[in-house]
Write a protein that holds these residues in place. Structure first.
Motif, PDB file in Angstrom:
ATOM      1  N   ILE A  96      66.161  44.683  28.206  1.00  0.00           N
ATOM      2  CA  ILE A  96      65.115  44.424  26.897  1.00  0.00           C
ATOM      3  C   ILE A  96      63.908  45.500  26.995  1.00  0.00           C
ATOM      4  O   ILE A  96      63.276  45.913  28.077  1.00  0.00           O
ATOM      5  CB  ILE A  96      64.277  43.017  26.811  1.00  0.00           C
ATOM      6  CG1 ILE A  96      63.720  42.742  25.740  1.00  0.00           C
ATOM      7  CG2 ILE A  96      63.693  43.089  28.184  1.00  0.00           C
ATOM      8  CD1 ILE A  96      64.545  42.224  24.581  1.00  0.00           C
ATOM      9  N   GLY A  97      64.037  46.497  26.069  1.00  0.00           N
ATOM     10  CA  GLY A  97      63.144  47.767  26.060  1.00  0.00           C
ATOM     11  C   GLY A  97      62.084  47.535  25.183  1.00  0.00           C
ATOM     12  O   GLY A  97      62.285  46.847  24.050  1.00  0.00           O
ATOM     13  N   THR A  98      61.052  48.441  25.046  1.00  0.00           N
ATOM     14  CA  THR A  98      59.976  48.103  24.344  1.00  0.00           C
ATOM     15  C   THR A  98      59.086  49.761  24.160  1.00  0.00           C
ATOM     16  O   THR A  98      60.042  50.591  24.796  1.00  0.00           O
ATOM     17  CB  THR A  98      58.883  47.635  25.259  1.00  0.00           C
ATOM     18  OG1 THR A  98      58.425  48.181  26.367  1.00  0.00           O
ATOM     19  CG2 THR A  98      59.056  46.055  25.653  1.00  0.00           C
ATOM     20  N   PRO A  99      58.475  49.857  23.033  1.00  0.00           N
ATOM     21  CA  PRO A  99      57.963  51.158  23.036  1.00  0.00           C
ATOM     22  C   PRO A  99      57.488  51.835  24.546  1.00  0.00           C
ATOM     23  O   PRO A  99      57.742  53.115  24.519  1.00  0.00           O
ATOM     24  CB  PRO A  99      56.997  50.990  22.142  1.00  0.00           C
ATOM     25  CG  PRO A  99      56.990  49.967  21.545  1.00  0.00           C
ATOM     26  CD  PRO A  99      57.717  48.869  22.582  1.00  0.00           C
ATOM     27  N   GLY A 100      56.810  51.269  25.321  1.00  0.00           N
ATOM     28  CA  GLY A 100      56.113  51.744  26.465  1.00  0.00           C
ATOM     29  C   GLY A 100      57.545  52.272  27.482  1.00  0.00           C
ATOM     30  O   GLY A 100      57.421  53.293  27.748  1.00  0.00           O
ATOM     31  N   SER A 101      58.483  51.509  27.643  1.00  0.00           N
ATOM     32  CA  SER A 101      59.324  51.840  28.750  1.00  0.00           C
ATOM     33  C   SER A 101      60.408  52.791  28.052  1.00  0.00           C
ATOM     34  O   SER A 101      61.047  53.808  28.602  1.00  0.00           O
ATOM     35  CB  SER A 101      60.124  50.624  29.170  1.00  0.00           C
ATOM     36  OG  SER A 101      60.864  49.938  28.006  1.00  0.00           O
ATOM     37  N   ILE A 102      60.645  52.865  26.902  1.00  0.00           N
ATOM     38  CA  ILE A 102      61.558  53.648  25.988  1.00  0.00           C
ATOM     39  C   ILE A 102      61.073  54.898  25.342  1.00  0.00           C
ATOM     40  O   ILE A 102      61.643  56.312  25.341  1.00  0.00           O
ATOM     41  CB  ILE A 102      62.351  52.969  24.999  1.00  0.00           C
ATOM     42  CG1 ILE A 102      63.162  51.811  25.717  1.00  0.00           C
ATOM     43  CG2 ILE A 102      63.456  54.022  24.091  1.00  0.00           C
ATOM     44  CD1 ILE A 102      64.270  52.259  26.621  1.00  0.00           C
ATOM     45  N   LYS A 249      47.849  58.691   6.409  1.00  0.00           N
ATOM     46  CA  LYS A 249      49.159  59.016   6.257  1.00  0.00           C
ATOM     47  C   LYS A 249      49.762  59.089   7.673  1.00  0.00           C
ATOM     48  O   LYS A 249      49.287  59.785   8.660  1.00  0.00           O
ATOM     49  CB  LYS A 249      49.162  60.128   5.372  1.00  0.00           C
ATOM     50  CG  LYS A 249      48.713  59.961   4.074  1.00  0.00           C
ATOM     51  CD  LYS A 249      48.897  61.353   3.239  1.00  0.00           C
ATOM     52  CE  LYS A 249      48.421  61.091   1.824  1.00  0.00           C
ATOM     53  NZ  LYS A 249      48.724  62.253   0.913  1.00  0.00           N
ATOM     54  N   GLY A 250      51.114  58.687   7.493  1.00  0.00           N
ATOM     55  CA  GLY A 250      51.878  58.947   8.758  1.00  0.00           C
ATOM     56  C   GLY A 250      51.666  57.748   9.696  1.00  0.00           C
ATOM     57  O   GLY A 250      52.433  58.108  11.145  1.00  0.00           O
ATOM     58  N   TYR A 251      50.901  57.031   9.588  1.00  0.00           N
ATOM     59  CA  TYR A 251      50.521  56.111  10.922  1.00  0.00           C
ATOM     60  C   TYR A 251      51.409  54.636  10.658  1.00  0.00           C
ATOM     61  O   TYR A 251      51.652  53.999   9.948  1.00  0.00           O
ATOM     62  CB  TYR A 251      49.207  55.510  10.797  1.00  0.00           C
ATOM     63  CG  TYR A 251      49.012  54.616  12.325  1.00  0.00           C
ATOM     64  CD1 TYR A 251      48.235  55.067  13.129  1.00  0.00           C
ATOM     65  CD2 TYR A 251      49.136  52.977  12.165  1.00  0.00           C
ATOM     66  CE1 TYR A 251      48.030  54.589  14.481  1.00  0.00           C
ATOM     67  CE2 TYR A 251      48.807  52.567  13.301  1.00  0.00           C
ATOM     68  CZ  TYR A 251      48.300  53.427  14.528  1.00  0.00           C
ATOM     69  OH  TYR A 251      48.083  52.539  15.416  1.00  0.00           O
ATOM     70  N   GLU A 252      52.220  54.622  12.035  1.00  0.00           N
ATOM     71  CA  GLU A 252      53.358  53.489  12.143  1.00  0.00           C
ATOM     72  C   GLU A 252      53.506  53.205  13.596  1.00  0.00           C
ATOM     73  O   GLU A 252      53.760  53.980  14.409  1.00  0.00           O
ATOM     74  CB  GLU A 252      54.626  53.889  11.692  1.00  0.00           C
ATOM     75  CG  GLU A 252      55.752  52.697  11.534  1.00  0.00           C
ATOM     76  CD  GLU A 252      56.992  53.187  11.360  1.00  0.00           C
ATOM     77  OE1 GLU A 252      57.834  52.253  11.358  1.00  0.00           O
ATOM     78  OE2 GLU A 252      57.194  54.286  10.733  1.00  0.00           O
ATOM     79  N   SER A 253      52.851  52.157  13.911  1.00  0.00           N
ATOM     80  CA  SER A 253      52.999  51.186  15.405  1.00  0.00           C
ATOM     81  C   SER A 253      53.061  50.059  15.393  1.00  0.00           C
ATOM     82  O   SER A 253      52.358  49.174  14.737  1.00  0.00           O
ATOM     83  CB  SER A 253      51.562  51.604  16.022  1.00  0.00           C
ATOM     84  OG  SER A 253      51.458  51.368  17.102  1.00  0.00           O
ATOM     85  N   SER A 254      54.008  49.436  15.600  1.00  0.00           N
ATOM     86  CA  SER A 254      54.553  48.163  16.175  1.00  0.00           C
ATOM     87  C   SER A 254      55.244  47.905  17.429  1.00  0.00           C
ATOM     88  O   SER A 254      55.732  49.041  18.072  1.00  0.00           O
ATOM     89  CB  SER A 254      55.451  47.512  14.931  1.00  0.00           C
ATOM     90  OG  SER A 254      56.547  48.421  14.981  1.00  0.00           O
ATOM     91  N   SER A 255      54.874  46.908  18.027  1.00  0.00           N
ATOM     92  CA  SER A 255      55.531  46.485  19.406  1.00  0.00           C
ATOM     93  C   SER A 255      56.838  45.896  19.341  1.00  0.00           C
ATOM     94  O   SER A 255      57.059  44.744  19.158  1.00  0.00           O
ATOM     95  CB  SER A 255      54.537  45.650  20.170  1.00  0.00           C
ATOM     96  OG  SER A 255      55.028  45.513  21.520  1.00  0.00           O
ATOM     97  N   TRP A 256      57.995  46.571  19.146  1.00  0.00           N
ATOM     98  CA  TRP A 256      59.180  46.157  18.854  1.00  0.00           C
ATOM     99  C   TRP A 256      59.935  45.810  20.264  1.00  0.00           C
ATOM    100  O   TRP A 256      59.535  46.255  21.487  1.00  0.00           O
ATOM    101  CB  TRP A 256      60.108  47.207  18.425  1.00  0.00           C
ATOM    102  CG  TRP A 256      59.970  48.451  18.746  1.00  0.00           C
ATOM    103  CD1 TRP A 256      59.284  49.675  18.445  1.00  0.00           C
ATOM    104  CD2 TRP A 256      60.780  49.023  19.975  1.00  0.00           C
ATOM    105  NE1 TRP A 256      59.716  50.797  19.385  1.00  0.00           N
ATOM    106  CE2 TRP A 256      60.288  50.333  20.129  1.00  0.00           C
ATOM    107  CE3 TRP A 256      62.053  48.531  20.901  1.00  0.00           C
ATOM    108  CZ2 TRP A 256      61.036  51.421  21.052  1.00  0.00           C
ATOM    109  CZ3 TRP A 256      62.258  49.222  21.756  1.00  0.00           C
ATOM    110  CH2 TRP A 256      61.888  50.542  21.917  1.00  0.00           C
ATOM    111  N   THR A 257      60.943  44.926  20.216  1.00  0.00           N
ATOM    112  CA  THR A 257      61.816  44.856  21.427  1.00  0.00           C
ATOM    113  C   THR A 257      63.230  45.105  21.079  1.00  0.00           C
ATOM    114  O   THR A 257      63.433  45.042  19.814  1.00  0.00           O
ATOM    115  CB  THR A 257      61.672  43.372  22.190  1.00  0.00           C
ATOM    116  OG1 THR A 257      61.954  42.621  21.190  1.00  0.00           O
ATOM    117  CG2 THR A 257      60.287  42.967  22.357  1.00  0.00           C
TER     118      THR A 257
END
Length: 328
Positions: A96-102, A249-257
């Motif tokens: 299971i990957g996240t923004p941090g590890s990937i 502009k250009g900001y996109e941040s979400s904690s996906w799995t």
């Protein structure tokens, strides 16, 4: 003529006897035929672990084999990712990957012992949870632009907190500061709870956090939310603008799995796993739990997940380089 027919029949029989066992000997067993190991590269009980176990339970039902969660902790997710990168390419070891590890860790650590593009196959995005910009409930700022104006007036005077250097909250804030062209002072903590406590106490002026961690406080008016970092508005706070809508502009941040496998996964196995994640994203019990956690279901195709990661990567690399987050 009779001898010719007998000879022909004998030849056909001999050929059949030689060919009959061939498909049986080389038939590929249906996947999966044994339990699957799902590596969660973080501690048990954390947000990623909860989502990983939720996915594992639903996938077990869909695949007809148990998906067993294995918490492999260390180095912000790096240790678990390294194990999966070196695992057999057969679909029986997943992560299971996240923004941090990937994405964040590889950008911060040039000597990291895995290459995301070469060592991993993105199977499917499972969930997405918006980042939210929050301030103290008594703060004078009611919009993103008001916060930016205050930061621009006194560069570095405003403080923001995070769960530590290199954390997702740290990264999300630094990307905001880079794109907005302002400076604030980072105050790292050993965890999210203390950072949120100090924000509520007025010691900190702002913070970027995963929506699930602050949603109850926002709804109870104990924190004020200014915007969400996702590309689209969150269904949990539909009246709240995105950071992009608020003028950055250009900001996109979400904690996906998302589900990842070692690169080189056979196409039939990839398709089977991809479908299992899609099934999980439609599972009523999963949907109920995701809603309680403040996360959105996704269940994307592998190609779409790969495109999502490719779109997000440049901003990650640029933010890490501009902020000095990189390990030297």
């Amino acid at each position: 003529m009779k001898n010719h027919l007998i000879g022909r029949r004998s030849l056909l029989a001999a050929s059949a006897s030689l060919l009959a066992p061939f498909p049986m000997a080389h038939a590929q067993a249906a996947f999966p035929e044994k339990p699957i190991r799902l590596v969660v590269p973080f501690s048990a009980g954390g947000g990623t672990d909860v989502l990983g176990r939720l996915l594992a339970r639903s996938m077990s039902q869909s695949l007809g084999q148990q998906v067993v969660v294995d918490n492999v902790t260390g180095a912000g997710g790096v240790i678990g990712a390294q194990q999966v990168a070196r695992a057999a390419k057969d679909g029986y070891t997943l992560m299971i990957g996240t923004p941090g590890s990937i994405q964040i860790n590889p950008a911060m650590q040039p000597d990291i012992k895995y290459n995301v593009d070469k060592d991993f196959m993105p199977v499917s995005q499972f969930s997405d949870s918006a980042t939210v910009l929050v301030v103290n409930k008594d703060s004078p700022w009611k919009t993103v632009q008001e916060l930016i104006a205050a930061a621009r007036e006194k560069p570095g005077a405003l403080n923001y907190g995070s769960a530590g250097v290199g954390s997702f909250a740290h990264f999300s804030a630094e990307m905001f500061l880079m794109l907005a062209g302002v400076k604030m002072t980072h105050v790292p903590y050993r965890g999210t709870a203390q950072a949120i406590a100090d924000l509520r106490a007025g010691i900190l002026q702002a913070e970027f956090e995963n929506l699930p961690g602050v949603l109850p406080l926002v709804k109870d008016n104990q924190l004020r939310a200014l915007a969400v970092g996702s590309a689209r508005r969150s269904s949990f706070l539909p009246d709240l603008p995105t950071v992009i809508e608020a003028g950055v502009k250009g900001y996109e941040s979400s904690s996906w799995t998302g589900l990842f496998a070692p690169a080189g996964l056979p196409a039939p196995v990839l398709a089977r796993l991809e479908k299992a994640v899609a099934d999980a994203a439609r599972d009523p019990e999963v949907l109920k739990t995701l809603k309680e956690l403040g996360a959105e279901p996704v269940g994307s195709r592998s190609a779409d997940f790969a495109a999502f990661l490719a779109r997000r990567r440049p901003a990650v690399v640029e933010t890490v380089a501009a902020s000095g987050m990189a390990v030297k």
